[in-house]
Design an enzyme around this catalytic site. Structure first.
Site, PDB file in Angstrom:
ATOM      1  N   ASP A  82    -112.467 -46.529 -81.219  1.00 52.74           N
ATOM      2  CA  ASP A  82    -113.184 -47.699 -80.678  1.00 52.74           C
ATOM      3  C   ASP A  82    -112.828 -48.960 -81.447  1.00 52.74           C
ATOM      4  O   ASP A  82    -112.598 -50.022 -80.854  1.00 52.74           O
ATOM      5  CB  ASP A  82    -114.696 -47.470 -80.726  1.00 52.74           C
ATOM      6  CG  ASP A  82    -115.168 -46.486 -79.665  1.00 52.74           C
ATOM      7  OD1 ASP A  82    -114.353 -46.116 -78.805  1.00 52.74           O
ATOM      8  OD2 ASP A  82    -116.348 -46.085 -79.695  1.00 52.74           O
ATOM      9  N   THR A  85    -118.142 -48.542 -72.038  1.00 51.72           N
ATOM     10  CA  THR A  85    -118.441 -47.663 -70.898  1.00 51.72           C
ATOM     11  C   THR A  85    -119.944 -47.583 -70.625  1.00 51.72           C
ATOM     12  O   THR A  85    -120.370 -47.574 -69.467  1.00 51.72           O
ATOM     13  CB  THR A  85    -117.892 -46.245 -71.154  1.00 51.72           C
ATOM     14  OG1 THR A  85    -118.379 -45.790 -72.424  1.00 51.72           O
ATOM     15  CG2 THR A  85    -116.382 -46.245 -71.187  1.00 51.72           C
ATOM     16  N   THR A  86    -120.747 -47.531 -71.686  1.00 48.40           N
ATOM     17  CA  THR A  86    -122.201 -47.477 -71.504  1.00 48.40           C
ATOM     18  C   THR A  86    -122.702 -48.742 -70.821  1.00 48.40           C
ATOM     19  O   THR A  86    -123.549 -48.688 -69.912  1.00 48.40           O
ATOM     20  CB  THR A  86    -122.902 -47.282 -72.854  1.00 48.40           C
ATOM     21  OG1 THR A  86    -122.419 -46.084 -73.464  1.00 48.40           O
ATOM     22  CG2 THR A  86    -124.404 -47.182 -72.684  1.00 48.40           C
ATOM     23  N   ASP A 106    -121.315 -41.623 -77.850  1.00 43.65           N
ATOM     24  CA  ASP A 106    -120.219 -42.296 -77.158  1.00 43.65           C
ATOM     25  C   ASP A 106    -120.325 -42.031 -75.657  1.00 43.65           C
ATOM     26  O   ASP A 106    -120.307 -40.875 -75.213  1.00 43.65           O
ATOM     27  CB  ASP A 106    -118.874 -41.790 -77.696  1.00 43.65           C
ATOM     28  CG  ASP A 106    -117.696 -42.494 -77.058  1.00 43.65           C
ATOM     29  OD1 ASP A 106    -117.505 -43.679 -77.337  1.00 43.65           O
ATOM     30  OD2 ASP A 106    -116.992 -41.853 -76.261  1.00 43.65           O
TER      31      ASP A 106
END
Length: 545
Positions: free
Chosen positions: A390, A92-93, A59
């Protein structure tokens, strides 16, 4: 690249291109760290905390929160990633990867003597095109279409290590989401705080369950109390249940024999029975959930009256119970009336391993639900909780804009193709920045292909060919390692999530490109000005004379 030192070498001043490249280097470091975690075939990371504790995760937000970041540009990126996670709970990645790619493309344009403001303006034009065209490519969704909801959850959980429990977790996430939906003035409202997650190690993730009500990590206050109450009438009280000592605090009590002690104890019991137990029985309460302590005398009397009681319930749990049971939280027992009681079909104490939990089921106004997560270890539980968060956040994000787009890098390839076609509508050097934005979008499908063990160059060439023909739904299906129609493959993501990724990446890049100087330290003067008159003696010598 140069540095200007100010007396102390630890005080550094970066100017011009040195500043830009320092920022780009910091962002690239984070991007290199995270890019291998992207997609269903992404790798995991072991994060070792300063305390020596460690955990395994892929994550992006969790990794960024637990690493020591000191460079100001990298810290800015971490804050932006955390804001992305708070806003939509995922992506976010992708934000970090896209921001790094945009900065790298901007670096090349800066070497060609383009001004940062021109690059930012070109990026803004490209962003506007992307946001507009993405809405046109999106498909409408409906809360009645459970298949769409499940596919969105499945896409968000595709890179999570849930094993055979993935379908079970998807069902729990969708059911929990549908239970907490509210309609307010014709609009959909969803509050994630209405979902309580309780983690207990033992068994497997497939033993996790959804309770339409609440699960309290508490047992009953006294062993003689009933462990199961059907048709529960629940009193919610925030103050302690104990004897009021004010009536004898200013009174001198003389004890001459054991009979006197017995009379005092009998009087205390009478007071507790009349003011607490009989009051609860009179209004019909058979379950008491107290936010503070319950003295032993009250516990015993409640047990004799067959009333279940739980002490020291968290205030957040009490507020959730008001939503689920329809009851009212009162500050004092004196204020409690029959109308304030909450209702539930069943309140039951259940033993899970060595712990005792209180299940409150069948609530008439179950806008609050609880998830009991089970797994073999604490680390698995933590990862399962992140995965569940998520999935829920993706569903909540869908309600903001009831549309979805293809995943697997398909929407990025489609936008890159469209932006290249529309770049001729703009003139001047901004065209170069617009093209750089389009090229940067292809970083997502490229990295998905690389993480899947595919030849990224061949994959990009095939995808470009398809998207130039208008086949904008095709992307990388990482599990089967093929290029597929993402809608048919069931790989879809909320429109709002993709919009937020593009906006966040642009905001980070535009902020960093406007920085042309970095100061480290408190003093920035290279050297103090020298006196013009050479014959003036130094201050130290004049004092000696």
């Amino acid at each position: 690249f140069y540095r200007v030192y100010v007396e102390d070498p630890s005080r550094v001043r970066l100017r011009g291109m040195a500043t830009v490249r320092s920022n780009i280097m910091a962002v690239n470091t984070l991007a290199e760290l995270l890019k291998t975690t992207l997609g269903p075939r992404g790798m995991d990371k072991i994060v070792v905390e300063t305390s020596g504790e460690w955990f395994i995760t892929n994550d992006g937000t969790t990794i960024l929160r637990n690493i020591d970041v000191r460079h100001p540009a990298a810290q800015l990126l971490v804050k932006a990633a955390e804001a992305q996670d708070g806003e939509v709970g995922d992506g976010t990645t992708s934000v970090v990867i896209l921001a790094a790619e945009l900065l790298n493309r901007a670096d090349r344009l800066l070497q060609l003597k383009l001004h940062p403001n021109i690059i930012i303006k070109g990026y803004k034009h490209a962003l506007d095109i992307a946001l507009k065209r993405m809405r046109e490519l999106a498909k409408p969704a409906s809360l009645d279409n459970l298949e769409i909801l499940k596919k969105i959850c499945e896409t968000s959980l595709s890179n999570k290590t849930l094993g055979f429990a993935k379908k079970h977790m998807i069902k729990i996430a969708v059911d929990a989401f549908l239970h907490i939906i509210e309609q307010r003035e014709g609009k959909i409202y969803v509050d994630k705080e209405n979902i309580l997650v309780v983690k207990k190690p033992g068994k497997s993730l497939r033993e996790s369950l959804l309770v339409e009500g609440l699960i309290l990590d508490k047992g009953v206050a006294h062993p003689l109390m009933p462990k199961r109450i059907n048709d529960a009438k629940i009193a919610l009280i925030s103050s302690p249940l104990k004897i009021e000592k004010a009536w004898y605090q200013k009174t001198e009590i003389v004890v001459k024999s054991m009979t006197d002690i017995k009379q005092i104890l009998d009087e205390e019991n009478r007071f507790l029975r009349e003011n607490i137990v009989e009051k609860l029985l009179k209004i019909g309460a058979n379950v008491v959930l107290c936010g503070d302590a319950i003295c032993e005398g009250v516990q015993y009397l409640l047990a004799k009256a067959k009333i279940m009681a739980v002490k020291r319930v968290g205030i957040s749990d009490l507020w959730r119970l008001t939503k689920a049971t329809g009851g009212k939280l009162v500050a004092s027992l004196k204020e409690l009336t029959e109308a304030d009681l909450g209702k539930a079909q069943l309140v039951e104490e259940v033993k899970i391993g060595p712990d005792k939990l209180l299940f409150i089921k069948g609530c008439p106004r179950a806008k609050s639900v609880s998830i009991l997560l089970r797994a073999g270890s604490r680390r698995q539980l933590d990862e399962a909780e992140r995965a569940f968060n998520d999935a829920i956040m993706n569903l909540i994000t869908l309600t903001d804009e009831m549309k979805y787009v293809p995943g697997g890098g398909a929407i990025e390839m489609a936008l890159a193709s469209i932006i290249r076609r529309e770049v001729s509508n703009y003139q001047g050097k901004e065209q170069m920045a617009i093209m750089a934005f389009a090229d940067s979008l292809e970083a997502i499908p490229r990295i998905l292909a690389e993480n899947s063990g595919l030849d990224s160059v061949k994959i990009l060439m095939k995808l470009r060919s398809l998207h130039e023909k208008g086949e904008h739904h095709y992307g990388v299906e990482a599990i089967s390692k093929r290029i597929m129609d993402m809608f048919k493959a069931g790989i879809i993501e909320p429109l709002k999530l993709k919009e937020q990724i593009l906006k966040s990446a642009f905001e980070i890049v535009s902020t960093l490109l406007r920085i042309d100087e970095i100061f480290t330290g408190l003093e920035f003067f290279e050297e103090l000005p020298k006196p013009e008159e050479k014959d003036v003696p130094p201050a130290s010598e004049s004092k000696k004379k």
